[in-house]
Design an enzyme around this catalytic site. Structure first.
Site, short mmCIF file in Angstrom:
data_model
loop_
_atom_site.label_atom_id
_atom_site.label_comp_id
_atom_site.label_asym_id
_atom_site.label_seq_id
_atom_site.Cartn_x
_atom_site.Cartn_y
_atom_site.Cartn_z
N ASP A 1 0.88 -1.16 0.00
CA ASP A 1 0.00 0.00 0.00
C ASP A 1 0.92 1.21 0.00
O ASP A 1 1.53 1.55 1.02
CB ASP A 1 -0.89 -0.01 1.24
CG ASP A 1 -1.85 1.17 1.28
OD1 ASP A 1 -2.28 1.63 0.19
OD2 ASP A 1 -2.16 1.65 2.38
N GLU B 1 -0.97 -1.09 -5.24
CA GLU B 1 -2.18 -0.34 -5.55
C GLU B 1 -1.90 0.72 -6.59
O GLU B 1 -0.93 1.46 -6.49
CB GLU B 1 -2.73 0.30 -4.28
CG GLU B 1 -4.04 1.02 -4.51
CD GLU B 1 -4.62 1.61 -3.25
OE1 GLU B 1 -5.83 1.48 -3.05
OE2 GLU B 1 -3.85 2.21 -2.46
N ASP C 1 -2.64 0.53 6.99
CA ASP C 1 -1.85 0.40 5.76
C ASP C 1 -1.37 -1.04 5.57
O ASP C 1 -1.30 -1.52 4.44
CB ASP C 1 -0.65 1.35 5.80
CG ASP C 1 -1.06 2.77 6.13
OD1 ASP C 1 -1.22 3.57 5.19
OD2 ASP C 1 -1.24 3.07 7.32
#
Length: 171
Positions: free
Chosen positions: A7, A67, A140
């Site tokens: 992330d 991501e 996260d």
């Protein structure tokens, strides 16, 4: 297959490592790479690169799931996260780790089965899939684990050996 989920960020980079074998998940590790606000930005990027490289070398993932960025309203934040994402991609490249990118919608669809799921639903399903007692912290790290799960669900066929495709005559 070992999948490293990321992330991206520059203050906190969520990291999650899962093993996907025989359609079953097991947690390998999770956590976060953190950098302090008072540290010069170039040094923060260097810390992210160095620590991520160590993680890759330790776990030797078959794939990294990252991501895809989306622009919300703060251009400076998106630019800074993009720079952090760049050093994340560089760490993968330098360690010969294949990278696969997924949108938040794809992650939600893969983990929860619904592309408009709330963050809490994704975290809860991540906990269930990995058979954990509680949702991983920081958020996260939970998001990074969801990224890894997403790749294992949707990307495992990408890593399978290439099978020849029979074409109909004339195509």
């Amino acid at each position: 297959m070992i999948v490293l989920g990321i992330d991206p960020g520059y203050a906190i980079v969520g990291v999650g490592v899962v093993e996907y074998k025989n359609s079953r998940f097991s947690l390998v590790s999770y956590g976060a790479i953190t950098t302090d606000a008072g540290v010069p930005f170039n040094r923060r990027l260097e810390i992210i690169y160095d620590e991520l490289t160590e993680i890759i070398e330790k776990y030797k993932p078959d794939a990294m799931s990252v991501e895809k960025l989306f622009y919300n309203s703060n251009a400076k934040t998106v630019i800074d996260v993009s720079q952090a994402r760049g050093v994340i991609m560089l760490a993968a490249r330098k360690t010969h780790t294949p990278v696969f990118e997924y949108t938040p919608l794809q992650v939600k669809q893969s983990v929860v089965g619904y592309g408009r799921a709330e963050k809490k639903q994704v975290q809860d399903m991540t906990k269930r899939i990995l058979k954990l007692n509680e949702i991983p912290k920081p958020d996260d790290a939970a998001d990074a684990l969801a990224m890894a799960i997403c790749h294992a669900h949707s990307g495992s066929s990408i890593l399978d050996p290439v099978r020849p495709i029979k074409l109909r005559k004339g195509i």
